[in-house]
Design an enzyme around this catalytic site. Structure first.
Site, PDB file in Angstrom:
ATOM      1  N   LYS A  77      44.324 -34.683  97.974  1.00  0.00           N
ATOM      2  CA  LYS A  77      43.545 -33.528  98.402  1.00  0.00           C
ATOM      3  C   LYS A  77      44.366 -32.259  98.143  1.00  0.00           C
ATOM      4  O   LYS A  77      45.599 -32.283  98.258  1.00  0.00           O
ATOM      5  CB  LYS A  77      43.223 -33.670  99.894  1.00  0.00           C
ATOM      6  CG  LYS A  77      42.237 -32.634 100.434  1.00  0.00           C
ATOM      7  CD  LYS A  77      41.862 -32.957 101.889  1.00  0.00           C
ATOM      8  CE  LYS A  77      40.919 -31.926 102.483  1.00  0.00           C
ATOM      9  NZ  LYS A  77      40.525 -32.244 103.869  1.00  0.00           N
ATOM     10  N   SER A 152      35.568 -32.151 104.787  1.00  0.00           N
ATOM     11  CA  SER A 152      36.102 -31.337 103.716  1.00  0.00           C
ATOM     12  C   SER A 152      36.775 -32.134 102.601  1.00  0.00           C
ATOM     13  O   SER A 152      36.954 -31.612 101.510  1.00  0.00           O
ATOM     14  CB  SER A 152      37.106 -30.349 104.297  1.00  0.00           C
ATOM     15  OG  SER A 152      38.255 -31.023 104.781  1.00  0.00           O
ATOM     16  N   SER A 176      36.808 -34.780 108.584  1.00  0.00           N
ATOM     17  CA  SER A 176      36.917 -34.456 107.161  1.00  0.00           C
ATOM     18  C   SER A 176      37.325 -35.603 106.244  1.00  0.00           C
ATOM     19  O   SER A 176      37.262 -35.455 105.030  1.00  0.00           O
ATOM     20  CB  SER A 176      37.896 -33.303 106.956  1.00  0.00           C
ATOM     21  OG  SER A 176      37.261 -32.077 107.206  1.00  0.00           O
TER      22      SER A 176
END
Lengths: 485, 105
Positions: A77, A152, A176
């Site tokens: 990420k 996210s 997330s």
């Protein structure tokens, strides 16, 4: 090679049946084939990945020991540091920032043999539930390109679902990892708070943030969690509890294990498909031999509101560091320090980040502090206590991961509250600091995946993984999105 | 409670954010809706937990552990400065604290 699990691939590389170099090459070939339509990756690290892979093959040929993730291509990420590489956190304000050091979790992952292949998209500063708040790219759900991948960690979930990498790391503050895992039909683990080091992770809400793995099956997620978990003196909130082998008892099943549903998690918040999916999931757990009981955690109903006060208050403080003086974007032509701060932040942050900073600043401001931050902090403490009591009655708890399967891209971008409410089942876990796993529980009537969330006591991550594995074995779900087949 | 445009502007200033007139209006309406939603917390606040018991999630981990001080690596300082929008020798360059007409850095 795309069909292989991380565990199988690493075993084949260790035994010499396959080469890490070929595994990495195959991952890039797959990314080249499908990422134009998925949009998960922001940057690929082809040369470095090839070098790491060649080094793994060489070590094997020299008879040196290899780690449990030897040669496994892994996506990171965009909020975790890998030394020398750009890190943007999905934001314009960090354009050009290069990480001077490697995050603790990434260090462990690489030490276990994983090969980072690139960084993947996310909502700006991890604020969002659809990846649409990224200032950098649009990520699409591999099951249907009109749908959001969730957020996210949407890039992490989409990359794994599209078989661009067998493994990805995400971060979870209020859901997330778990919500995008559910939307994309993969397994996502938010470990116990303190289980994984956050050293080198860009902070959003420090009392809630955790790093965890996303994978195509439970065993791979367990393998990855075992690799990244453990003490790190560079993160003072990281537990000293040593890492353990989460695979050791993962096949033991859940015969006779008490699993609780939460009375106050009403099905009224659920779309009908998701309600049906959850009902079927409970039947599956019963078939696995679990004893289903009902427990009460009344404050789960207050979780979303509590979460958005606490998380945004912490964010407003954490994000004060982005002011144009040390790194990232600096506004041109400022005549004073204050002008530089305001100009850089106003130009660099997107609308959702601004909205949340304003909300957090409001909750912390004189005159409102007690009514908002103080109250939310009290409720979070009481919620944690209620969870602790619930775990006296049941070893594990289950909820749906999200009120629905993936929603359409664009559907909620102008309605932040509607977007926040999609975190209704994931925020309680975050506030309580307990582990939560999302495991696929089938498809809805639109052919989109649904997730079951399994919760456990602090540091009982292994128990939750064992239940997730038993559930997965029983459902036989396979992540095969046709849109990228 | 609802947040007016003036209030949103004032809080934005506190947070060192400049927002456009259009954003002020949008934010005021969106934030009012969110704060209205958050106001339901009044009904849940039984005061059962003490203020000391508030750090919910982090309490599950061990208490914070101090770490021994160590000297910073010189190479790390170079990399840190490489990320700086402006630097001179081993220092960050920023505009003057006090505004000077037309003066920059």
């Amino acid at each position: 090679m795309q069909a292989m699990t991380a565990e199988g691939l690493a075993a084949a590389i260790r035994s010499g049946e396959r080469n890490a170099v070929d595994a990495v090459e195959a991952a890039f070939a797959r990314i080249d084939e499908v990422d134009a339509s998925v949009g998960a990756f922001l940057e690929l690290w082809r040369d470095e990945a090839a070098e790491r892979a060649a080094d793994i093959d060489r070590r094997r040929d020299e008879g040196l020991p290899l780690g449990p993730l030897a040669g496994v291509p892994t996506a990171l990420k965009d909020n975790m540091s890998l030394a020398g590489h750009e890190l943007n956190c999905g934001s314009r304000i960090l354009a050009g920032y290069r990480a001077p050091y490697t995050a603790g979790a990434v260090e462990r992952l690489v030490a276990a043999g994983a090969v980072p292949v690139g960084r993947v998209n996310m909502d700006e500063f991890a604020m969002g539930s659809s990846c649409e708040n990224s200032a950098l790219a649009t990520t699409r759900n591999p099951w249907n390109p009109a749908m959001a991948p969730g957020g996210s960690s949407g890039g992490s979930a989409a990359a794994v679902a599209a078989a661009e990498a067998p493994l990805a790391l995400g971060s979870d503050t209020g859901g997330s990892i778990r919500q995008p895992a559910a939307f994309c039909g993969v397994v996502g683990v938010k470990p116990t708070y303190g289980r994984v080091s956050r050293y080198g992770l860009v902070a959003f809400a420090s009392s809630l943030d955790q790093i965890g793995p996303l994978a195509r099956n439970v065993r791979d997620a367990a393998l990855a969690l075992g690799a990244i978990a453990g003490p790190d003196p560079r993160d003072s909130t990281c537990s000293e509890e040593p890492a353990c082998d989460f695979l050791e008892r993962i096949e033991d099943g859940i015969e006779g294990v008490k699993i609780g549903t939460i009375r106050e998690v009403g099905t009224s918040a659920l779309e009908s498909d998701a309600a049906r999916g959850f009902e079927q999931a409970l039947q599956t757990l019963a078939r696995c031999g679990a004893e289903l009981v009902e427990v009460s955690v009344p404050l789960v109903e207050a979780a979303v509101a509590t979460y958005y006060v606490l998380a945004n208050s912490e964010a407003s403080a954490n994000l004060a560091r982005f002011d144009g003086s040390r790194y990232g974007h600096r506004a041109a032509g400022a005549r004073s320090l204050a002008e530089m701060y305001t100009g850089s932040r106003s130009e660099g942050f997107g609308p959702e980040v601004k909205r949340r900073i304003i909300l957090g600043t409001f909750a912390l401001s004189s005159g409102y502090y007690d009514a908002y931050y103080g109250r939310a902090a009290r409720i979070a403490g009481a919620l944690r206590q209620q969870f602790s009591e619930a775990f006296d009655k049941a070893e594990l708890l289950v909820t749906p991961t999200s009120p629905s399967g993936a929603f359409k891209l664009g559907e909620r971008v102008d309605d932040p509250l509607a977007m926040y409410l999609s975190d209704v089942f994931t925020t309680p876990t975050s506030l309580a600091g307990i582990p939560g796993i999302s495991v696929p529980c089938g498809l809805d009537s639109r052919g989109l995946p649904l997730g079951l969330q399994i919760l456990a006591r602090p540091f009982a991550d292994g128990t939750a993984l064992r239940a997730a594995r038993a559930f997965e074995r029983e459902t036989g779900f396979e992540c095969r999105p046709e849109a990228v087949s | 409670m609802s947040l007016g445009v003036e209030e949103v502007r004032r809080i934005a200033e506190l947070a060192r954010l400049r927002i456009s007139a259009r954003e002020e209006t949008t934010f005021a309406s969106q934030l009012s809706e969110i704060v209205d939603y958050i106001d339901q917390l009044r009904e849940f606040d039984g005061g059962t937990a003490s203020q000391d018991d508030t750090h919910a999630a982090s309490d599950t981990a061990d208490s914070d552990l101090p770490r021994p001080a160590s000297a910073a690596d010189g190479a790390l300082l170079d990399q840190f400065l490489d990320n700086a929008p402006a630097s001179l020798d081993r220092f960050l360059l920023v505009p003057q604290v006090k505004a000077t007409p037309g003066g920059e850095e």
